[in-house]
Design a protein around this motif. Structure first.
Motif, PDB file in Angstrom:
ATOM      1  N   LYS A 194       0.772  -1.199  -0.057  1.00 61.19           N
ATOM      2  CA  LYS A 194       0.036  -0.069  -0.015  1.00 61.19           C
ATOM      3  C   LYS A 194       1.037   1.106  -0.008  1.00 61.19           C
ATOM      4  O   LYS A 194       0.587   2.224  -0.486  1.00 61.19           O
ATOM      5  CB  LYS A 194      -0.934  -0.110   1.151  1.00 61.19           C
ATOM      6  CG  LYS A 194      -2.145  -1.047   1.067  1.00 61.19           C
ATOM      7  CD  LYS A 194      -2.789  -0.995   2.411  1.00 61.19           C
ATOM      8  CE  LYS A 194      -4.135  -2.138   2.411  1.00 61.19           C
ATOM      9  NZ  LYS A 194      -4.792  -2.086   3.503  1.00 61.19           N
ATOM     10  N   LEU A 195       1.957   1.245   0.734  1.00 59.15           N
ATOM     11  CA  LEU A 195       2.885   2.336   0.785  1.00 59.15           C
ATOM     12  C   LEU A 195       3.655   2.476  -0.529  1.00 59.15           C
ATOM     13  O   LEU A 195       3.659   3.758  -0.932  1.00 59.15           O
ATOM     14  CB  LEU A 195       3.741   2.387   2.017  1.00 59.15           C
ATOM     15  CG  LEU A 195       3.311   2.155   3.284  1.00 59.15           C
ATOM     16  CD1 LEU A 195       4.481   1.920   4.450  1.00 59.15           C
ATOM     17  CD2 LEU A 195       2.996   3.619   3.750  1.00 59.15           C
ATOM     18  N   GLU A 196       3.867   1.568  -1.029  1.00 66.53           N
ATOM     19  CA  GLU A 196       4.510   1.780  -2.410  1.00 66.53           C
ATOM     20  C   GLU A 196       3.565   2.165  -3.495  1.00 66.53           C
ATOM     21  O   GLU A 196       3.852   2.960  -4.431  1.00 66.53           O
ATOM     22  CB  GLU A 196       4.981   0.255  -2.908  1.00 66.53           C
ATOM     23  CG  GLU A 196       6.260  -0.108  -2.295  1.00 66.53           C
ATOM     24  CD  GLU A 196       6.567  -1.704  -2.670  1.00 66.53           C
ATOM     25  OE1 GLU A 196       5.903  -2.228  -3.396  1.00 66.53           O
ATOM     26  OE2 GLU A 196       7.795  -2.159  -2.299  1.00 66.53           O
ATOM     27  N   GLU A 197       2.246   1.972  -3.339  1.00 69.92           N
ATOM     28  CA  GLU A 197       1.397   2.294  -4.377  1.00 69.92           C
ATOM     29  C   GLU A 197       1.155   3.943  -4.008  1.00 69.92           C
ATOM     30  O   GLU A 197       0.923   4.636  -5.093  1.00 69.92           O
ATOM     31  CB  GLU A 197      -0.096   1.497  -3.980  1.00 69.92           C
ATOM     32  CG  GLU A 197       0.067   0.101  -4.736  1.00 69.92           C
ATOM     33  CD  GLU A 197      -1.307  -0.726  -4.345  1.00 69.92           C
ATOM     34  OE1 GLU A 197      -2.059  -0.248  -3.511  1.00 69.92           O
ATOM     35  OE2 GLU A 197      -1.288  -1.725  -4.949  1.00 69.92           O
ATOM     36  N   LYS A 198       1.004   4.188  -2.777  1.00 66.75           N
ATOM     37  CA  LYS A 198       0.706   5.585  -2.437  1.00 66.75           C
ATOM     38  C   LYS A 198       1.888   6.318  -2.820  1.00 66.75           C
ATOM     39  O   LYS A 198       1.790   7.244  -3.301  1.00 66.75           O
ATOM     40  CB  LYS A 198       0.535   5.773  -0.854  1.00 66.75           C
ATOM     41  CG  LYS A 198       0.338   7.019  -0.403  1.00 66.75           C
ATOM     42  CD  LYS A 198      -0.096   6.919   1.092  1.00 66.75           C
ATOM     43  CE  LYS A 198      -0.741   8.489   1.622  1.00 66.75           C
ATOM     44  NZ  LYS A 198      -0.697   8.549   2.894  1.00 66.75           N
ATOM     45  N   GLN A 206       1.746   9.357  -5.620  1.00 64.89           N
ATOM     46  CA  GLN A 206       2.351  10.972  -5.178  1.00 64.89           C
ATOM     47  C   GLN A 206       3.541  11.116  -6.384  1.00 64.89           C
ATOM     48  O   GLN A 206       3.255  12.280  -6.625  1.00 64.89           O
ATOM     49  CB  GLN A 206       3.089  10.690  -3.770  1.00 64.89           C
ATOM     50  CG  GLN A 206       3.530  12.116  -3.289  1.00 64.89           C
ATOM     51  CD  GLN A 206       2.216  12.933  -2.969  1.00 64.89           C
ATOM     52  OE1 GLN A 206       1.162  12.583  -2.588  1.00 64.89           O
ATOM     53  NE2 GLN A 206       2.435  14.565  -3.126  1.00 64.89           N
ATOM     54  N   LYS A 207       4.249  10.130  -6.470  1.00 67.79           N
ATOM     55  CA  LYS A 207       5.448  10.743  -7.625  1.00 67.79           C
ATOM     56  C   LYS A 207       4.728  11.013  -8.937  1.00 67.79           C
ATOM     57  O   LYS A 207       4.948  11.923  -9.589  1.00 67.79           O
ATOM     58  CB  LYS A 207       6.256   9.308  -7.739  1.00 67.79           C
ATOM     59  CG  LYS A 207       7.324   9.459  -8.529  1.00 67.79           C
ATOM     60  CD  LYS A 207       8.407   8.324  -8.847  1.00 67.79           C
ATOM     61  CE  LYS A 207       9.260   8.516  -9.785  1.00 67.79           C
ATOM     62  NZ  LYS A 207      10.194   7.261  -9.899  1.00 67.79           N
ATOM     63  N   ASP A 208       3.632  10.300  -9.435  1.00 72.16           N
ATOM     64  CA  ASP A 208       3.065  10.460 -10.547  1.00 72.16           C
ATOM     65  C   ASP A 208       2.271  12.024 -10.429  1.00 72.16           C
ATOM     66  O   ASP A 208       2.366  12.798 -11.499  1.00 72.16           O
ATOM     67  CB  ASP A 208       2.041   9.500 -10.780  1.00 72.16           C
ATOM     68  CG  ASP A 208       2.356   8.182 -11.241  1.00 72.16           C
ATOM     69  OD1 ASP A 208       3.668   8.077 -11.428  1.00 72.16           O
ATOM     70  OD2 ASP A 208       1.719   7.232 -11.100  1.00 72.16           O
ATOM     71  N   HIS A 209       1.913  12.358  -9.397  1.00 70.88           N
ATOM     72  CA  HIS A 209       1.257  13.632  -9.100  1.00 70.88           C
ATOM     73  C   HIS A 209       2.302  14.488  -9.223  1.00 70.88           C
ATOM     74  O   HIS A 209       1.994  15.697  -9.945  1.00 70.88           O
ATOM     75  CB  HIS A 209       0.557  13.602  -7.634  1.00 70.88           C
ATOM     76  CG  HIS A 209       0.085  15.031  -7.423  1.00 70.88           C
ATOM     77  ND1 HIS A 209      -1.305  15.375  -7.810  1.00 70.88           N
ATOM     78  CD2 HIS A 209       0.402  15.887  -6.507  1.00 70.88           C
ATOM     79  CE1 HIS A 209      -1.586  16.748  -7.590  1.00 70.88           C
ATOM     80  NE2 HIS A 209      -0.648  16.834  -6.558  1.00 70.88           N
ATOM     81  N   TRP A 210       3.229  14.404  -8.494  1.00 70.22           N
ATOM     82  CA  TRP A 210       4.532  15.479  -8.420  1.00 70.22           C
ATOM     83  C   TRP A 210       4.940  15.695 -10.133  1.00 70.22           C
ATOM     84  O   TRP A 210       5.227  16.601 -10.511  1.00 70.22           O
ATOM     85  CB  TRP A 210       5.614  15.134  -7.763  1.00 70.22           C
ATOM     86  CG  TRP A 210       5.397  15.151  -6.266  1.00 70.22           C
ATOM     87  CD1 TRP A 210       4.334  15.965  -5.770  1.00 70.22           C
ATOM     88  CD2 TRP A 210       5.959  14.602  -4.975  1.00 70.22           C
ATOM     89  NE1 TRP A 210       4.168  15.849  -4.259  1.00 70.22           N
ATOM     90  CE2 TRP A 210       5.239  15.185  -3.835  1.00 70.22           C
ATOM     91  CE3 TRP A 210       7.145  13.797  -4.970  1.00 70.22           C
ATOM     92  CZ2 TRP A 210       5.751  14.744  -2.593  1.00 70.22           C
ATOM     93  CZ3 TRP A 210       7.530  13.399  -3.736  1.00 70.22           C
ATOM     94  CH2 TRP A 210       6.757  13.754  -2.595  1.00 70.22           C
ATOM     95  N   GLU A 211       5.144  14.588 -10.801  1.00 64.93           N
ATOM     96  CA  GLU A 211       5.722  14.567 -12.205  1.00 64.93           C
ATOM     97  C   GLU A 211       4.645  15.271 -13.025  1.00 64.93           C
ATOM     98  O   GLU A 211       5.122  16.269 -13.766  1.00 64.93           O
ATOM     99  CB  GLU A 211       5.855  13.077 -12.551  1.00 64.93           C
ATOM    100  CG  GLU A 211       7.032  12.706 -12.207  1.00 64.93           C
ATOM    101  CD  GLU A 211       7.420  11.107 -12.654  1.00 64.93           C
ATOM    102  OE1 GLU A 211       6.181  10.431 -13.374  1.00 64.93           O
ATOM    103  OE2 GLU A 211       8.270  10.423 -12.232  1.00 64.93           O
ATOM    104  N   THR A 212       3.288  15.319 -12.653  1.00 63.50           N
ATOM    105  CA  THR A 212       2.236  15.781 -13.497  1.00 63.50           C
ATOM    106  C   THR A 212       2.211  17.289 -13.266  1.00 63.50           C
ATOM    107  O   THR A 212       2.454  18.376 -13.910  1.00 63.50           O
ATOM    108  CB  THR A 212       0.848  15.299 -13.070  1.00 63.50           C
ATOM    109  OG1 THR A 212       0.846  13.947 -13.434  1.00 63.50           O
ATOM    110  CG2 THR A 212      -0.117  16.177 -13.857  1.00 63.50           C
ATOM    111  N   GLU A 213       2.536  17.812 -11.951  1.00 62.59           N
ATOM    112  CA  GLU A 213       2.733  19.066 -11.530  1.00 62.59           C
ATOM    113  C   GLU A 213       4.086  19.785 -12.096  1.00 62.59           C
ATOM    114  O   GLU A 213       3.985  20.913 -12.601  1.00 62.59           O
ATOM    115  CB  GLU A 213       2.691  19.427 -10.003  1.00 62.59           C
ATOM    116  CG  GLU A 213       1.416  19.032  -9.472  1.00 62.59           C
ATOM    117  CD  GLU A 213       1.327  19.375  -7.876  1.00 62.59           C
ATOM    118  OE1 GLU A 213       2.614  19.453  -7.292  1.00 62.59           O
ATOM    119  OE2 GLU A 213       0.182  19.284  -7.299  1.00 62.59           O
TER     120      GLU A 213
END
Length: 245
Positions: free
Chosen positions: A193-197, A201-208
């Motif tokens: 679950k932590l890895e998925e989170k 979060q990484k995908d969200h940061w990359e999008t931003e």
């Protein structure tokens, strides 16, 4: 040992679980002369019912389970089990398969479950000229063997107790292992679950970050246009000032 295409049924059952009184061996000699066939006579008691896979083995004295036979012969089933003649039986062991040493041996009747149902007195395989010595020493040696058998029974009981203790320890270890495995599975689930989170979060940061880069490029382009426009305005202002002069 006797080379027979089919091995007899045996068992790891210890001495104290056997039933030595259901088959009685008769006319057992104190010694048998090496090189000759040996006939084993036995009597089936009233309540014992022989079966097809029963056998009679020759065991070295001190044996613990029926897997330790030296040689064996299959028993012959009586035609009429209720007749008196059916109670008296015999098997013959060929000389080729008999022991060649002077250790003590005994006949044992083993049923098809591998359990001993009768055992003879000990005997030896010795030349005929040693009979006098054997008569003098056999009784004391038999008593020594009986004492040895008692000690073996005590040792077997200790082994059984030790086995029970080991089984208890094994059961406790299995329970502990099961508990550790369950905890490991829980930790694996949490980690997943932590890895998925983290990935989310990484995908969200990359999008931003991509959006910021696009905005930065857009602002840079607008700044460049504004700079050109400022230069144009400054040039126009300079022209107007000259015209006014």
């Amino acid at each position: 040992m006797e080379e027979i295409t089919e091995d007899p049924p045996t068992s790891a059952i210890l001495l104290d679980h056997c039933h030595f009184s259901q088959v009685i061996f008769n006319s057992v000699e104190k010694f048998y002369v090496p090189g000759g066939d040996v006939t084993c006579y036995y009597t089936l008691t009233q309540h014992f019912l022989p079966r097809r896979k029963d056998w009679i083995g020759i065991f070295r004295v001190g044996w613990k389970t029926t897997r330790e036979y030296y040689t064996f012969m299959w028993v012959t089933l009586p035609v009429d089990i209720n007749s008196e003649s059916a109670k008296q039986q015999e098997v013959q062991f060929k000389a080729y398969y008999l022991p060649k040493d002077d250790e003590y041996y005994q006949f044992c009747y083993v049923d098809q479950d591998g359990v001993v149902r009768g055992a003879s007195i000990p005997f030896q395989f010795r030349p005929e000229n040693e009979e006098d010595i054997l008569v003098v020493t056999t009784q004391g040696e038999v008593e020594e063997i009986e004492q040895h058998n008692k000690e073996l029974c005590k040792e077997n009981q200790k082994l059984k107790d030790s086995c029970v203790s080991l089984e208890k320890q094994n059961s406790d270890m299995q329970a502990e292992l099961q508990k550790n495995q369950e905890e490991l599975e829980t930790l694996k689930s949490i980690n997943k679950k932590l890895e998925e989170k983290v990935k989310e979060q990484k995908d969200h940061w990359e999008t931003e970050l991509l959006q910021l880069k696009e905005q930065n490029q857009k602002m840079a382009s607008e700044n460049e246009k504004m700079g050109v426009r400022v230069d144009q305005l400054q040039a126009q202002l300079s022209t107007q000032e000259k015209e006014m002069e």
